[in-house]
Design a protein around this motif. Structure first.
Motif, PDB file in Angstrom:
ATOM      1  N   ASP A 129       0.810  -1.218   0.000  1.00 37.64           N
ATOM      2  CA  ASP A 129       0.000   0.000   0.000  1.00 37.64           C
ATOM      3  C   ASP A 129       0.841   1.265   0.000  1.00 37.64           C
ATOM      4  OD1 ASP A 129      -2.363  -1.473   0.019  1.00 37.64           O
ATOM      5  OD2 ASP A 129      -2.394  -1.604   2.198  1.00 37.64           O
ATOM      6  N   LEU A 130       1.555   1.499  -1.103  1.00 41.99           N
ATOM      7  CA  LEU A 130       2.306   2.733  -1.305  1.00 41.99           C
ATOM      8  C   LEU A 130       2.180   3.122  -2.768  1.00 41.99           C
ATOM      9  CD1 LEU A 130       5.610   2.070   0.704  1.00 41.99           C
ATOM     10  CD2 LEU A 130       3.872   3.787   1.248  1.00 41.99           C
ATOM     11  N   SER A 131       2.108   4.420  -3.054  1.00 38.91           N
ATOM     12  CA  SER A 131       1.998   4.856  -4.444  1.00 38.91           C
ATOM     13  C   SER A 131       3.253   4.466  -5.213  1.00 38.91           C
ATOM     14  CB  SER A 131       1.802   6.371  -4.512  1.00 38.91           C
ATOM     15  OG  SER A 131       2.981   7.047  -4.144  1.00 38.91           O
ATOM     16  N   GLY A 132       3.095   4.212  -6.506  1.00 40.73           N
ATOM     17  CA  GLY A 132       4.231   3.799  -7.323  1.00 40.73           C
ATOM     18  C   GLY A 132       4.815   4.915  -8.164  1.00 40.73           C
ATOM     19  N   ILE A 133       4.265   6.118  -8.043  1.00 45.95           N
ATOM     20  CA  ILE A 133       4.692   7.223  -8.898  1.00 45.95           C
ATOM     21  C   ILE A 133       6.153   7.580  -8.667  1.00 45.95           C
ATOM     22  CG2 ILE A 133       4.337   9.689  -9.358  1.00 45.95           C
ATOM     23  CD1 ILE A 133       1.349   9.226  -8.935  1.00 45.95           C
ATOM     24  N   GLY A 134       6.623   7.447  -7.434  1.00 43.76           N
ATOM     25  CA  GLY A 134       8.011   7.803  -7.131  1.00 43.76           C
ATOM     26  C   GLY A 134       9.026   6.792  -7.631  1.00 43.76           C
ATOM     27  N   GLY A 135       8.555   5.669  -8.185  1.00 42.04           N
ATOM     28  CA  GLY A 135       9.473   4.644  -8.676  1.00 42.04           C
ATOM     29  C   GLY A 135       9.894   3.675  -7.590  1.00 42.04           C
ATOM     30  N   VAL A 136      10.810   2.773  -7.956  1.00 46.36           N
ATOM     31  CA  VAL A 136      11.228   1.709  -7.043  1.00 46.36           C
ATOM     32  C   VAL A 136      11.886   2.266  -5.782  1.00 46.36           C
ATOM     33  CG1 VAL A 136      12.727  -0.309  -6.798  1.00 46.36           C
ATOM     34  CG2 VAL A 136      11.534   0.094  -8.951  1.00 46.36           C
ATOM     35  N   ALA A 137      12.706   3.311  -5.929  1.00 46.11           N
ATOM     36  CA  ALA A 137      13.467   3.833  -4.793  1.00 46.11           C
ATOM     37  C   ALA A 137      12.657   4.762  -3.910  1.00 46.11           C
ATOM     38  CB  ALA A 137      14.710   4.564  -5.286  1.00 46.11           C
ATOM     39  N   ARG A 138      11.536   5.303  -4.428  1.00 41.32           N
ATOM     40  CA  ARG A 138      10.803   6.316  -3.657  1.00 41.32           C
ATOM     41  C   ARG A 138       9.304   6.043  -3.585  1.00 41.32           C
ATOM     42  NH1 ARG A 138      13.786  11.885  -5.786  1.00 41.32           N
ATOM     43  NH2 ARG A 138      15.891  11.018  -5.869  1.00 41.32           N
ATOM     44  N   PRO A 139       8.883   4.823  -3.333  1.00 43.74           N
ATOM     45  CA  PRO A 139       7.440   4.548  -3.263  1.00 43.74           C
ATOM     46  C   PRO A 139       6.794   5.352  -2.142  1.00 43.74           C
ATOM     47  CG  PRO A 139       8.686   2.735  -2.318  1.00 43.74           C
ATOM     48  CD  PRO A 139       9.685   3.639  -2.969  1.00 43.74           C
ATOM     49  N   GLY A 140       5.715   6.043  -2.480  1.00 50.32           N
ATOM     50  CA  GLY A 140       4.966   6.802  -1.487  1.00 50.32           C
ATOM     51  C   GLY A 140       5.535   8.159  -1.142  1.00 50.32           C
ATOM     52  N   ILE A 141       6.761   8.446  -1.572  1.00 48.87           N
ATOM     53  CA  ILE A 141       7.419   9.681  -1.150  1.00 48.87           C
ATOM     54  C   ILE A 141       6.926  10.861  -1.990  1.00 48.87           C
ATOM     55  CG2 ILE A 141       9.624  10.872  -0.877  1.00 48.87           C
ATOM     56  CD1 ILE A 141       9.086   8.554   1.114  1.00 48.87           C
ATOM     57  N   VAL A 142       6.298  11.813  -1.326  1.00 50.86           N
ATOM     58  CA  VAL A 142       5.734  12.997  -1.978  1.00 50.86           C
ATOM     59  C   VAL A 142       6.701  14.180  -1.866  1.00 50.86           C
ATOM     60  CG1 VAL A 142       3.804  14.631  -1.951  1.00 50.86           C
ATOM     61  CG2 VAL A 142       3.396  12.210  -1.464  1.00 50.86           C
ATOM     62  N   HIS A 143       7.339  14.294  -0.722  1.00 51.54           N
ATOM     63  CA  HIS A 143       8.328  15.351  -0.488  1.00 51.54           C
ATOM     64  C   HIS A 143       9.346  14.815   0.508  1.00 51.54           C
ATOM     65  CE1 HIS A 143       6.501  16.879   3.489  1.00 51.54           C
ATOM     66  NE2 HIS A 143       5.785  15.838   3.116  1.00 51.54           N
TER      67      HIS A 143
END
Length: 313
Positions: A129-143
């Motif tokens: 349950d983490l967004s995939g937009i940030g890619g493999v290294a940054r799942p869920g990371i918005v800022h």
């Protein structure tokens, strides 16, 4: 090897102006903010950096009109492992999580920090349950906040939430309040620093207030308490540039206490790393439209610092 070279990105440019007389490794690393000096030196040793078609050493001094060619190898696929690291979670539902990050924790994996990061901990806590937009290294990371800055971070648990939170950051509707202790006694009660921030051309690992190749940056500050030689300030971010508060406060002559990059070389105060804490985060919930506002108390090391400053008044 020739087949593998098809996967490399190729860059080529002519030496001119300020690059003449510069070291090869420094000149190449200044070309792209993602190319660290160490990384470039590895490419040079591997024969991936050529001057007029020939390999040179990193300390080679460039001459006007020479052609530099760089072959950038494809990025290695990063495997990020879930790690059962305790998290201080201040808010969580099916869309969003707000975590109080401790000082010393890196937000996401990168060179030199492939484990022990906030992302490693989030993968264990949130599972899939983490967004995939940030890619493999940054799942869920918005800022992000810096390794040695403590405090509140929003995390997106799905792509819809990620897109909403990023849009709010871009339109400056996210409330972000930081508390910092700075060197010097600020004479006025509040102020606004409106000064563009970009990569420091003299020190590529640092940021600076510059007008070329920079981004608009605004910080509002209010004095909370004055001490002998230092000031406790509240900083509100209008924009969110890398190292923004640290760079802006240094720019007006009040660098952060304990800051190893932008502050005095010698730290005479009882804190490791910059005295900076992300105390408040406020945003509109991506699904419900409700306004969410979370506040985190100061960490123990900043409380100890304030006790030290008050005791010696």
């Amino acid at each position: 090897m020739e087949d593998q070279l098809d996967l490399f990105e190729r860059y080529e440019w002519e030496v001119s102006g300020g690059l003449s007389g510069e070291r090869l490794d420094k000149a190449v690393s200044s070309r792209n903010e993602d190319w660290s000096r160490v990384r470039v030196q590895e490419w040079i040793k591997s024969g991936l950096v050529l001057v007029n078609g020939r390999a040179k050493k990193g300390n080679y001094r460039l001459k006007e009109g020479e052609m530099i060619e760089v072959l950038v190898p494809p990025a290695e696929e990063l495997q990020v492992e879930a790690e059962p690291i305790p998290l201080d979670i201040r808010y969580e539902d099916e869309d969003v999580l707000v975590v109080n990050k401790p000082r010393g924790m890196v937000v996401h994996p990168g060179p030199g920090n492939y484990s022990g990061t906030l992302v490693n901990a989030l993968l264990a806590h949130c599972k899939e349950d983490l967004s995939g937009i940030g890619g493999v290294a940054r799942p869920g990371i918005v800022h992000r906040i810096d390794k040695d800055t403590s405090g509140l971070l929003m995390v997106a648990k799905n792509d819809r939430a990620h897109q909403s939170l990023v849009a709010q950051l871009k339109e400056h509707s996210v409330e972000r309040v930081y508390v910092a202790v700075v060197h010097g006694v600020i004479p006025h009660e509040n102020g606004t620093i409106d000064a563009p921030i970009g990569r420091d051309p003299a020190h590529r690992q640092r940021m600076a207030v510059i007008h070329k190749n920079s981004k608009h940056a605004v910080t509002h500050f209010t004095v909370r308490e004055r001490f002998s030689g230092t000031t406790l300030v509240e900083c509100r971010l209008e924009t969110g540039r890398t190292h923004q508060i640290r760079v802006h406060m240094k720019y007006i002559g009040f660098p952060l206490v304990g800051d190893p990059v932008y502050g005095p070389k010698k730290n005479a105060y009882p804190i490791e790393g910059q005295a900076l804490h992300a105390q408040v985060i406020g945003f509109t919930h991506p699904r419900t439209g409700e306004r969410i506002r979370i506040e985190a108390e100061l960490p123990e090391d900043m409380e100890r610092l304030l006790h030290f400053l008050r005791a010696r008044q």
